[in-house]
Design a protein around this motif. Structure first.
Motif, PDB file in Angstrom:
ATOM      1  N   LEU A  61       5.226   7.607  -3.516  1.00  0.00           N
ATOM      2  CA  LEU A  61       3.799   7.848  -3.300  1.00  0.00           C
ATOM      3  C   LEU A  61       3.360   6.959  -2.136  1.00  0.00           C
ATOM      4  O   LEU A  61       3.693   5.775  -2.095  1.00  0.00           O
ATOM      5  N   VAL A  62       2.620   7.559  -1.211  1.00  0.00           N
ATOM      6  CA  VAL A  62       2.169   6.774  -0.054  1.00  0.00           C
ATOM      7  C   VAL A  62       0.672   6.467  -0.205  1.00  0.00           C
ATOM      8  O   VAL A  62      -0.165   7.369  -0.212  1.00  0.00           O
ATOM      9  N   LEU A  63       0.393   5.187  -0.345  1.00  0.00           N
ATOM     10  CA  LEU A  63      -0.992   4.756  -0.584  1.00  0.00           C
ATOM     11  C   LEU A  63      -1.546   4.031   0.638  1.00  0.00           C
ATOM     12  O   LEU A  63      -0.897   3.140   1.178  1.00  0.00           O
ATOM     13  N   GLY A  64      -2.740   4.416   1.048  1.00  0.00           N
ATOM     14  CA  GLY A  64      -3.443   3.687   2.101  1.00  0.00           C
ATOM     15  C   GLY A  64      -4.357   2.687   1.415  1.00  0.00           C
ATOM     16  O   GLY A  64      -5.110   3.058   0.513  1.00  0.00           O
ATOM     17  N   LEU A  65      -4.280   1.428   1.810  1.00  0.00           N
ATOM     18  CA  LEU A  65      -5.048   0.403   1.093  1.00  0.00           C
ATOM     19  C   LEU A  65      -6.096  -0.256   1.984  1.00  0.00           C
ATOM     20  O   LEU A  65      -5.981  -0.250   3.211  1.00  0.00           O
ATOM     21  N   SER A  88       5.375   0.536 -12.707  1.00  0.00           N
ATOM     22  CA  SER A  88       6.200   0.007 -11.623  1.00  0.00           C
ATOM     23  C   SER A  88       5.724   0.554 -10.281  1.00  0.00           C
ATOM     24  O   SER A  88       5.230   1.680 -10.185  1.00  0.00           O
ATOM     25  N   PHE A  89       5.882  -0.264  -9.245  1.00  0.00           N
ATOM     26  CA  PHE A  89       5.500   0.144  -7.886  1.00  0.00           C
ATOM     27  C   PHE A  89       6.725   0.345  -7.009  1.00  0.00           C
ATOM     28  O   PHE A  89       6.615   0.364  -5.796  1.00  0.00           O
ATOM     29  N   HIS A  90       7.910   0.526  -7.643  1.00  0.00           N
ATOM     30  CA  HIS A  90       9.127   0.596  -6.828  1.00  0.00           C
ATOM     31  C   HIS A  90       9.145   1.820  -5.932  1.00  0.00           C
ATOM     32  O   HIS A  90       9.815   1.844  -4.909  1.00  0.00           O
ATOM     33  N   ASN A  91       8.398   2.843  -6.309  1.00  0.00           N
ATOM     34  CA  ASN A  91       8.379   4.056  -5.474  1.00  0.00           C
ATOM     35  C   ASN A  91       7.085   4.185  -4.663  1.00  0.00           C
ATOM     36  O   ASN A  91       6.711   5.274  -4.250  1.00  0.00           O
ATOM     37  N   VAL A  92       6.389   3.052  -4.479  1.00  0.00           N
ATOM     38  CA  VAL A  92       5.124   3.114  -3.733  1.00  0.00           C
ATOM     39  C   VAL A  92       5.311   2.521  -2.333  1.00  0.00           C
ATOM     40  O   VAL A  92       5.889   1.448  -2.177  1.00  0.00           O
ATOM     41  N   THR A  93       4.856   3.258  -1.341  1.00  0.00           N
ATOM     42  CA  THR A  93       4.826   2.745   0.031  1.00  0.00           C
ATOM     43  C   THR A  93       3.359   2.563   0.391  1.00  0.00           C
ATOM     44  O   THR A  93       2.534   3.430   0.066  1.00  0.00           O
ATOM     45  N   THR A  94       3.016   1.455   1.024  1.00  0.00           N
ATOM     46  CA  THR A  94       1.599   1.239   1.337  1.00  0.00           C
ATOM     47  C   THR A  94       1.376   1.041   2.834  1.00  0.00           C
ATOM     48  O   THR A  94       2.234   0.503   3.539  1.00  0.00           O
ATOM     49  N   PHE A  95       0.221   1.481   3.267  1.00  0.00           N
ATOM     50  CA  PHE A  95      -0.234   1.235   4.643  1.00  0.00           C
ATOM     51  C   PHE A  95      -1.637   0.670   4.565  1.00  0.00           C
ATOM     52  O   PHE A  95      -2.522   1.296   3.991  1.00  0.00           O
ATOM     53  N   ASN A  96      -1.831  -0.501   5.111  1.00  0.00           N
ATOM     54  CA  ASN A  96      -3.184  -1.045   5.122  1.00  0.00           C
ATOM     55  C   ASN A  96      -3.968  -0.531   6.317  1.00  0.00           C
ATOM     56  O   ASN A  96      -3.406  -0.223   7.362  1.00  0.00           O
ATOM     57  N   GLN A 129       8.485  -1.803   1.855  1.00  0.00           N
ATOM     58  CA  GLN A 129       7.610  -0.629   1.736  1.00  0.00           C
ATOM     59  C   GLN A 129       6.139  -0.974   2.003  1.00  0.00           C
ATOM     60  O   GLN A 129       5.252  -0.151   1.857  1.00  0.00           O
ATOM     61  N   ILE A 130       5.915  -2.222   2.392  1.00  0.00           N
ATOM     62  CA  ILE A 130       4.540  -2.664   2.690  1.00  0.00           C
ATOM     63  C   ILE A 130       4.309  -2.620   4.197  1.00  0.00           C
ATOM     64  O   ILE A 130       5.118  -3.150   4.961  1.00  0.00           O
ATOM     65  N   ASN A 131       3.239  -1.997   4.620  1.00  0.00           N
ATOM     66  CA  ASN A 131       2.924  -1.930   6.055  1.00  0.00           C
ATOM     67  C   ASN A 131       1.490  -2.398   6.298  1.00  0.00           C
ATOM     68  O   ASN A 131       0.554  -1.877   5.678  1.00  0.00           O
ATOM     69  N   ILE A 132       1.366  -3.366   7.181  1.00  0.00           N
ATOM     70  CA  ILE A 132       0.033  -3.873   7.569  1.00  0.00           C
ATOM     71  C   ILE A 132       0.078  -4.084   9.082  1.00  0.00           C
ATOM     72  O   ILE A 132       1.060  -4.633   9.589  1.00  0.00           O
ATOM     73  N   PRO A 133      -0.936  -3.648   9.813  1.00  0.00           N
ATOM     74  CA  PRO A 133      -0.906  -3.907  11.253  1.00  0.00           C
ATOM     75  C   PRO A 133      -0.701  -5.403  11.505  1.00  0.00           C
ATOM     76  O   PRO A 133      -1.203  -6.230  10.746  1.00  0.00           O
ATOM     77  N   ILE A 153       3.555   6.068   9.455  1.00  0.00           N
ATOM     78  CA  ILE A 153       2.811   6.809   8.418  1.00  0.00           C
ATOM     79  C   ILE A 153       3.379   8.222   8.309  1.00  0.00           C
ATOM     80  O   ILE A 153       3.636   8.727   7.216  1.00  0.00           O
ATOM     81  N   GLU A 154       3.611   8.828   9.454  1.00  0.00           N
ATOM     82  CA  GLU A 154       4.144  10.206   9.428  1.00  0.00           C
ATOM     83  C   GLU A 154       5.524  10.267   8.818  1.00  0.00           C
ATOM     84  O   GLU A 154       5.819  11.135   8.000  1.00  0.00           O
TER      85      GLU A 154
END
Ligand code: GLP
Length: 649
Positions: A61-65, A88-96, A129-133, A153-154
């Protein structure tokens, strides 16, 4: 008023528009919950379901935070679900959404640090899996960094859900006014208002970065689902503009109207400016009780710029309030008089009640006299900003007033103030050294302050002894301010609620110690009247947390005899001021009193925040009363009786 839609699913695909007549002014789905906690819990539960559904399907799951205080309760609930319910968040990818430009990851106000503190360090999300500018990339590399962010993101499959807050300029992420609908991740200059709003976090506006890297509006709109959260009265106006106004690049949140699965998730305080709550007669049938009548007549008078007593039947009929007349089978003149009297009775120069007078129509009772009046000030300047004039009147009229400063306010004090103090001590030590040498420990102390401030640097966290000193400096200023309002030295108490001393803005939480301290303060003083503020503030603000500590203590004290007879009056400090129809006690102020109020606010030199806006708000309140056809005062301090107060009559 419609019931809040607490139970409606938040993330369901819903189409653009609200469906009921009541909501017809709203151009994007808007769910109103009773408070930020219930809304955040409901959203977290749905997000957890999404995560689990993807897990069952072996998918990510891709979550924008988002950052800011708004999503904090949502993150707290996700952490709880992880800890208590094995989410669990093992299948979570995040973009801030964004990051301040120029801040390292370790900076206490960087969004990287924020996300770790508020979420990532407490759940099992894999670091990769954590992405922050990145706020530290060299200027010439920013463009590529931004393009790379878009590509990442794409590659992750696009954002399944983007969480958003809203800034006072209506921005999402850091898309300040002027950001176009198809903008992508880029560097942006921060608006003046945005920087001011962040000033407290950075201990002064000068320390707030001037630019940031943010996802663009276009990046955000590509997410499959959008949820924008907003809490507190200060967001009410901008929420209305984003939800009911035109789509415009001046308010980037308004672009959510163009998305086919966007939801505004707001609390009651942030919903108050929406047409369905503010002017319910424009969207359907309403129950015309006294409150609603007052509200409609005051609105009509303002809209037509006609004093209440000059409104005629046609004014009512032509403005959608004809039903009001029909409901009482009264003519305009009768309705006018009854509302006019009602408003007039809110005006009182006797905020503690007038001794021996007929109090049938006065906001406050005549007896007991004198009254024991407890004034709660969350941060030291709040009481002066909110009720400086009233404080003076209460004293002059012989009441027993106690001013309780709930927090030390030390986070607001500039380093320079502490340095000044330390340097004065050092100079004193020099002079004294000729006569005696007992100043050794004072010298050590002063040097340790100078060193500690140097060591922590511009943005670092103050060690305890620096905070303590800053708190004491502010105490002195608060006492000075109190004396301008005719208060004696002994009539102020500083209780330094522990939540504040142990935390930082946006990381505060009310603790049981805070509640029991407030409980002790009230039970010892046994007030007849309490003045408090923070009920409608941003829930994570110092004011709101202080109010909740008061409220919890108040509830604990339900058996106390004094409490049954005690009235609680709410005031507004820096928050959205009361509108005319909301005011239940209007305390007029003379020009001289206004001068003294201004002087009391000016005493807070160390916080460098001469909030003279308070005076403007007081003058505006008086001008509004004047326009309604009431007496013309210089200024008015406005109050509302707390509805949580069971003793309210
Ligand atoms: C900052 C953030 C936004 C956030 C806004 C509001 O500008 N970049 O993402 O929505 O602040 O902050 P708060 O939630 O603290 O009101």
């Amino acid at each position: 008023m419609t019931t809040p839609l607490d139970s409606a699913p938040i993330l369901e695909a819903s189409g653009k528009k609200q469906s009921t007549q009541q909501e017809r002014f709203e151009k994007v789905r808007t769910l109103v919950h009773s408070d930020s906690n219930s809304a955040s819990k409901a959203l977290a539960l749905e997000v957890a379901e999404m995560i689990r559904a993807r897990q069952a399907a072996g998918e990510n799951l891709v979550l924008g935070l988002a950052t800011g205080s708004t999503p904090v309760p949502f993150y707290r609930e996700l952490i709880r679900l992880h800890e208590d319910e094995k989410l669990s968040f093992h299948n979570v990818t995040t973009f801030n959404l964004d990051e301040y430009y120029g801040l390292t990851q370790g900076h206490p106000e960087s969004y990287y640090r924020f996300m770790r503190d508020q979420l990532f360090d407490h759940v099992d999300i894999p670091a990769e899996q954590i992405n922050i500018p990145d706020g530290t990339v060299a200027m010439e590399a920013v463009y590529d960094h931004c393009l790379d962010y878009e590509q990442r993101i794409e590659q992750a499959g696009g954002l399944d859900l983007q969480i958003l807050g809203i800034g006072r300029t209506g921005h999402i992420g850091f898309n300040e006014p002027g950001s176009s609908e198809d903008s992508i991740t880029r560097m942006i200059t921060l608006d003046r208002v945005t920087r001011q709003d962040a000033a407290a976090d950075f201990m002064g506006v000068a320390n707030v970065p001037r630019s940031a890297i943010t996802m663009g509006v276009g990046t955000i709109l590509k997410a499959r689902r959008l949820v924008l959260m907003a809490w507190g009265g200060n967001k009410a106006e901008i929420v209305r503009e984003a939800v009911e106004g035109e789509v415009t690049d001046q308010i980037s949140a308004s672009f959510l109207q163009d998305h086919d699965n966007a939801t505004f998730l707001i609390d009651k305080a942030a919903s108050t400016a929406l047409t369905r709550f503010q002017f319910p007669w424009l969207v359907g049938t309403v129950d015309w009780d006294d409150r609603m009548r007052k509200r409609a007549v005051v609105w009509l008078s303002g809209k037509l710029q006609k004093p209440i007593l000059k409104l005629v039947d046609e004014d009512y009929n032509e403005s959608g309030t004809g039903e009001l007349l029909a409901s009482t089978s009264q003519e305009a003149y009768e309705v006018n008089i009854s509302v006019f009297n009602h408003v007039q009775h809110t005006i009182s120069g006797w905020p503690g009640g007038k001794r021996d007078a007929d109090d049938t129509h006065r906001p406050e009772r005549a007896f007991p006299f004198p009254k024991r009046v407890l004034v709660l000030s969350p941060e030291p300047a709040d009481a002066f900003i909110g009720i400086g004039g009233t404080l003076e009147r209460l004293k002059e009229q012989g009441h027993i007033v106690k001013l309780v400063f709930q927090t030390s306010g030390n986070l607001r004090v500039a380093d320079g103030a502490a340095l000044n103090f330390a340097r004065v001590v050092l100079e004193m030590a020099e002079e004294e050294s000729h006569a005696n040498t007992n100043w050794k420990s004072q010298k050590e102390y002063a040097n340790s302050i100078v060193e500690a401030i140097k060591e922590k640097g511009e943005f670092g966290i103050d060690p305890e002894r620096v905070r303590k000193l800053k708190g004491l400096i502010l105490r002195g200023e608060a006492r000075d301010a109190a004396s301008v309002c005719r208060m004696e030295y002994s009539e102020s108490e500083f209780v330094d609620l522990p939540f504040y001393e142990n935390g930082r803005y946006r990381r505060f939480q009310t603790t049981e110690d805070d509640v029991s301290l407030m409980n002790g303060v009230m039970n010892e003083f046994t007030p007849d009247i309490v003045f408090a503020t923070g009920d409608a503030g941003d829930p994570s603000s110092v004011q709101a947390i202080c109010f909740r500590a008061f409220e919890a203590a108040w509830n604990e004290l339900s058996g106390a005899a004094w409490r049954r007879e005690c009235n609680v009056w709410l005031y507004r400090g820096r928050d959205r001021p009361y509108e005319a129809h909301e005011i239940e006690m209007a305390v007029p102020m003379s020009p001289d009193q206004m001068d003294r109020k201004a002087e009391s606010i000016r005493k807070f030199i160390s916080i460098g925040d001469d909030d003279q806006n308070a005076l403007i708000r007081n003058r505006e309140a008086a001008a509004t009363y004047d326009a309604l056809g009431l007496a013309e005062y210089e200024a008015i301090e406005a109050f509302q009786k707390w509805k949580g107060n069971k003793a309210a009559k």
